[in-house]
Write a protein that holds these residues in place. Structure first.
Motif, PDB file in Angstrom:
ATOM      1  N   THR A 199       0.833  -1.207   0.000  1.00  0.00           N
ATOM      2  CA  THR A 199       0.000   0.000   0.000  1.00  0.00           C
ATOM      3  C   THR A 199       0.864   1.253   0.000  1.00  0.00           C
ATOM      4  O   THR A 199       0.594   2.206  -0.749  1.00  0.00           O
ATOM      5  N   VAL A 200       1.908   1.278   0.799  1.00  0.00           N
ATOM      6  CA  VAL A 200       2.807   2.437   0.849  1.00  0.00           C
ATOM      7  C   VAL A 200       3.505   2.613  -0.502  1.00  0.00           C
ATOM      8  O   VAL A 200       3.619   3.739  -1.011  1.00  0.00           O
ATOM      9  N   VAL A 201       3.951   1.524  -1.098  1.00  0.00           N
ATOM     10  CA  VAL A 201       4.599   1.597  -2.422  1.00  0.00           C
ATOM     11  C   VAL A 201       3.606   2.136  -3.455  1.00  0.00           C
ATOM     12  O   VAL A 201       3.967   2.989  -4.290  1.00  0.00           O
ATOM     13  N   ALA A 202       2.380   1.658  -3.426  1.00  0.00           N
ATOM     14  CA  ALA A 202       1.368   2.141  -4.367  1.00  0.00           C
ATOM     15  C   ALA A 202       1.114   3.636  -4.189  1.00  0.00           C
ATOM     16  O   ALA A 202       0.977   4.376  -5.170  1.00  0.00           O
ATOM     17  N   ILE A 203       1.056   4.097  -2.953  1.00  0.00           N
ATOM     18  CA  ILE A 203       0.847   5.529  -2.693  1.00  0.00           C
ATOM     19  C   ILE A 203       2.014   6.343  -3.251  1.00  0.00           C
ATOM     20  O   ILE A 203       1.814   7.385  -3.897  1.00  0.00           O
TER      21      ILE A 203
ATOM     22  N   LEU B 173       4.043   5.513  -5.700  1.00  0.00           N
ATOM     23  CA  LEU B 173       3.973   5.480  -7.172  1.00  0.00           C
ATOM     24  C   LEU B 173       2.907   6.436  -7.696  1.00  0.00           C
ATOM     25  O   LEU B 173       3.135   7.149  -8.680  1.00  0.00           O
ATOM     26  N   LEU B 174       1.756   6.444  -7.056  1.00  0.00           N
ATOM     27  CA  LEU B 174       0.694   7.354  -7.493  1.00  0.00           C
ATOM     28  C   LEU B 174       1.083   8.820  -7.301  1.00  0.00           C
ATOM     29  O   LEU B 174       0.807   9.657  -8.171  1.00  0.00           O
ATOM     30  N   LEU B 175       1.728   9.136  -6.200  1.00  0.00           N
ATOM     31  CA  LEU B 175       2.204  10.508  -5.997  1.00  0.00           C
ATOM     32  C   LEU B 175       3.242  10.879  -7.057  1.00  0.00           C
ATOM     33  O   LEU B 175       3.269  12.006  -7.557  1.00  0.00           O
ATOM     34  N   GLY B 176       4.094   9.915  -7.407  1.00  0.00           N
ATOM     35  CA  GLY B 176       5.071  10.156  -8.465  1.00  0.00           C
ATOM     36  C   GLY B 176       4.410  10.410  -9.809  1.00  0.00           C
ATOM     37  O   GLY B 176       4.833  11.288 -10.566  1.00  0.00           O
ATOM     38  N   LEU B 177       3.357   9.649 -10.117  1.00  0.00           N
ATOM     39  CA  LEU B 177       2.633   9.874 -11.370  1.00  0.00           C
ATOM     40  C   LEU B 177       1.960  11.236 -11.398  1.00  0.00           C
ATOM     41  O   LEU B 177       1.912  11.896 -12.446  1.00  0.00           O
ATOM     42  N   VAL B 178       1.452  11.667 -10.278  1.00  0.00           N
ATOM     43  CA  VAL B 178       0.808  12.985 -10.204  1.00  0.00           C
ATOM     44  C   VAL B 178       1.869  14.082 -10.359  1.00  0.00           C
ATOM     45  O   VAL B 178       1.627  15.102 -11.024  1.00  0.00           O
ATOM     46  N   ALA B 179       3.047  13.886  -9.798  1.00  0.00           N
ATOM     47  CA  ALA B 179       4.091  14.903  -9.853  1.00  0.00           C
ATOM     48  C   ALA B 179       4.847  14.880 -11.184  1.00  0.00           C
ATOM     49  O   ALA B 179       5.484  15.880 -11.534  1.00  0.00           O
ATOM     50  N   LEU B 180       4.766  13.801 -11.919  1.00  0.00           N
ATOM     51  CA  LEU B 180       5.545  13.677 -13.170  1.00  0.00           C
ATOM     52  C   LEU B 180       5.300  14.787 -14.172  1.00  0.00           C
ATOM     53  O   LEU B 180       6.262  15.358 -14.703  1.00  0.00           O
ATOM     54  N   PRO B 181       4.062  15.180 -14.465  1.00  0.00           N
ATOM     55  CA  PRO B 181       3.854  16.281 -15.419  1.00  0.00           C
ATOM     56  C   PRO B 181       4.524  17.587 -14.980  1.00  0.00           C
ATOM     57  O   PRO B 181       5.082  18.317 -15.799  1.00  0.00           O
ATOM     58  N   VAL B 182       4.483  17.868 -13.702  1.00  0.00           N
ATOM     59  CA  VAL B 182       5.100  19.091 -13.189  1.00  0.00           C
ATOM     60  C   VAL B 182       6.611  19.033 -13.393  1.00  0.00           C
ATOM     61  O   VAL B 182       7.239  20.004 -13.829  1.00  0.00           O
ATOM     62  N   LEU B 183       7.190  17.879 -13.081  1.00  0.00           N
ATOM     63  CA  LEU B 183       8.626  17.722 -13.231  1.00  0.00           C
ATOM     64  C   LEU B 183       9.050  17.782 -14.711  1.00  0.00           C
ATOM     65  O   LEU B 183      10.095  18.358 -15.041  1.00  0.00           O
TER      66      LEU B 183
END
Length: 121
Positions: free
Chosen positions: A101-105, A107-117
Protein backbone atom coordinates in the motif's frame (compact mmCIF):
# COMPACT_ATOMS: atom_id res chain seq x y z
CA UNK A 1 -44.21 6.62 -4.13
CA UNK A 2 -41.44 4.85 -2.21
CA UNK A 3 -38.56 6.85 -0.76
CA UNK A 4 -35.00 5.67 -0.19
CA UNK A 5 -34.09 5.64 3.49
CA UNK A 6 -30.72 3.90 3.43
CA UNK A 7 -28.35 3.21 0.56
CA UNK A 8 -26.66 -0.08 1.45
CA UNK A 9 -23.30 0.69 -0.18
CA UNK A 10 -20.57 0.07 2.42
CA UNK A 11 -23.13 -0.42 5.21
CA UNK A 12 -22.14 -3.16 7.67
CA UNK A 13 -24.59 -6.05 8.00
CA UNK A 14 -25.21 -5.35 11.68
CA UNK A 15 -26.22 -1.75 10.92
CA UNK A 16 -28.60 -2.82 8.14
CA UNK A 17 -30.11 -5.44 10.48
CA UNK A 18 -30.58 -2.78 13.18
CA UNK A 19 -32.36 -0.46 10.74
CA UNK A 20 -34.68 -3.26 9.56
CA UNK A 21 -35.50 -4.12 13.17
CA UNK A 22 -36.04 -0.44 14.05
CA UNK A 23 -38.53 -0.03 11.20
CA UNK A 24 -40.38 -3.22 12.14
CA UNK A 25 -40.60 -2.20 15.82
CA UNK A 26 -42.14 1.14 14.84
CA UNK A 27 -44.60 -0.33 12.35
CA UNK A 28 -43.12 1.39 9.31
CA UNK A 29 -43.68 -0.48 6.04
CA UNK A 30 -40.42 -0.97 4.13
CA UNK A 31 -38.86 -3.14 1.49
CA UNK A 32 -35.32 -3.84 0.39
CA UNK A 33 -33.69 -3.96 -3.02
CA UNK A 34 -30.66 -6.17 -3.54
CA UNK A 35 -27.48 -5.07 -5.33
CA UNK A 36 -27.16 -5.69 -9.04
CA UNK A 37 -25.11 -8.64 -10.31
CA UNK A 38 -22.02 -6.50 -11.03
CA UNK A 39 -22.49 -4.22 -8.02
CA UNK A 40 -23.10 -1.23 -10.30
CA UNK A 41 -26.36 -0.55 -8.53
CA UNK A 42 -26.37 -1.08 -4.79
CA UNK A 43 -29.20 -2.22 -2.64
CA UNK A 44 -31.28 -0.02 -0.45
CA UNK A 45 -33.92 0.08 2.23
CA UNK A 46 -37.01 1.90 0.99
CA UNK A 47 -40.01 3.28 2.86
CA UNK A 48 -43.23 2.19 1.16
CA UNK A 49 -45.51 5.00 2.30
CA UNK A 50 -44.77 8.68 1.71
CA UNK A 51 -46.39 9.66 5.01
CA UNK A 52 -43.98 7.47 7.00
CA UNK A 53 -40.75 8.89 5.56
CA UNK A 54 -40.56 11.78 8.04
CA UNK A 55 -40.90 9.43 11.02
CA UNK A 56 -38.43 6.96 9.47
CA UNK A 57 -35.85 9.70 8.95
CA UNK A 58 -36.31 10.90 12.53
CA UNK A 59 -35.81 7.36 13.85
CA UNK A 60 -32.80 6.91 11.56
CA UNK A 61 -31.21 10.13 12.83
CA UNK A 62 -31.66 9.02 16.45
CA UNK A 63 -30.24 5.58 15.64
CA UNK A 64 -27.19 7.03 13.86
CA UNK A 65 -26.55 9.43 16.74
CA UNK A 66 -26.62 6.56 19.25
CA UNK A 67 -24.49 4.31 17.02
CA UNK A 68 -21.91 7.09 16.59
CA UNK A 69 -21.71 7.68 20.35
CA UNK A 70 -21.33 3.95 20.96
CA UNK A 71 -18.56 3.66 18.34
CA UNK A 72 -16.69 6.63 19.82
CA UNK A 73 -16.97 5.14 23.31
CA UNK A 74 -15.71 1.75 22.07
CA UNK A 75 -12.76 3.43 20.32
CA UNK A 76 -11.91 5.49 23.42
CA UNK A 77 -11.98 2.32 25.52
CA UNK A 78 -9.72 0.55 23.00
CA UNK A 79 -7.26 3.47 23.12
CA UNK A 80 -7.26 3.37 26.95
CA UNK A 81 -6.72 -0.41 26.92
CA UNK A 82 -4.03 -0.19 24.26
CA UNK A 83 -5.99 -2.45 21.88
CA UNK A 84 -6.86 0.23 19.30
CA UNK A 85 -5.55 -0.49 15.82
CA UNK A 86 -2.54 1.61 14.91
CA UNK A 87 -0.23 1.79 11.91
CA UNK A 88 2.37 -0.28 13.75
CA UNK A 89 -0.14 -2.94 14.76
CA UNK A 90 -1.29 -3.20 11.14
CA UNK A 91 2.33 -3.40 9.99
CA UNK A 92 2.99 -6.27 12.43
CA UNK A 93 -0.21 -8.11 11.48
CA UNK A 94 -0.02 -7.70 7.69
CA UNK A 95 3.43 -6.41 6.67
CA UNK A 96 3.11 -7.28 2.97
CA UNK A 97 -0.22 -5.47 2.55
CA UNK A 98 1.06 -2.37 4.36
CA UNK A 99 4.31 -2.25 2.37
CA UNK A 100 2.47 -2.73 -0.95
CA UNK A 101 0.00 0.00 0.00
CA UNK A 102 2.81 2.44 0.85
CA UNK A 103 4.60 1.60 -2.42
CA UNK A 104 1.37 2.14 -4.37
CA UNK A 105 0.85 5.53 -2.69
CA UNK A 106 4.40 6.59 -3.54
CA UNK A 107 3.97 5.48 -7.17
CA UNK A 108 0.69 7.35 -7.49
CA UNK A 109 2.20 10.51 -6.00
CA UNK A 110 5.07 10.16 -8.46
CA UNK A 111 2.63 9.87 -11.37
CA UNK A 112 0.81 12.98 -10.20
CA UNK A 113 4.09 14.90 -9.85
CA UNK A 114 5.55 13.68 -13.17
CA UNK A 115 3.85 16.28 -15.42
CA UNK A 116 5.10 19.09 -13.19
CA UNK A 117 8.63 17.72 -13.23
CA UNK A 118 8.58 17.24 -17.03
CA UNK A 119 7.28 20.77 -17.66
CA UNK A 120 10.09 22.31 -15.59
CA UNK A 121 12.85 20.67 -17.60
Amino acid sequence: MAKLLLNLRNVPDDEADDVRELLDENGIAWYETKPGPWRISVGGIWISEDAAIVEAKRLMAEYQQARGERARAEYAAAVRDGTAETFLSQLRAEPLRVVLTVVAIILLLGLVALPVLLLRG
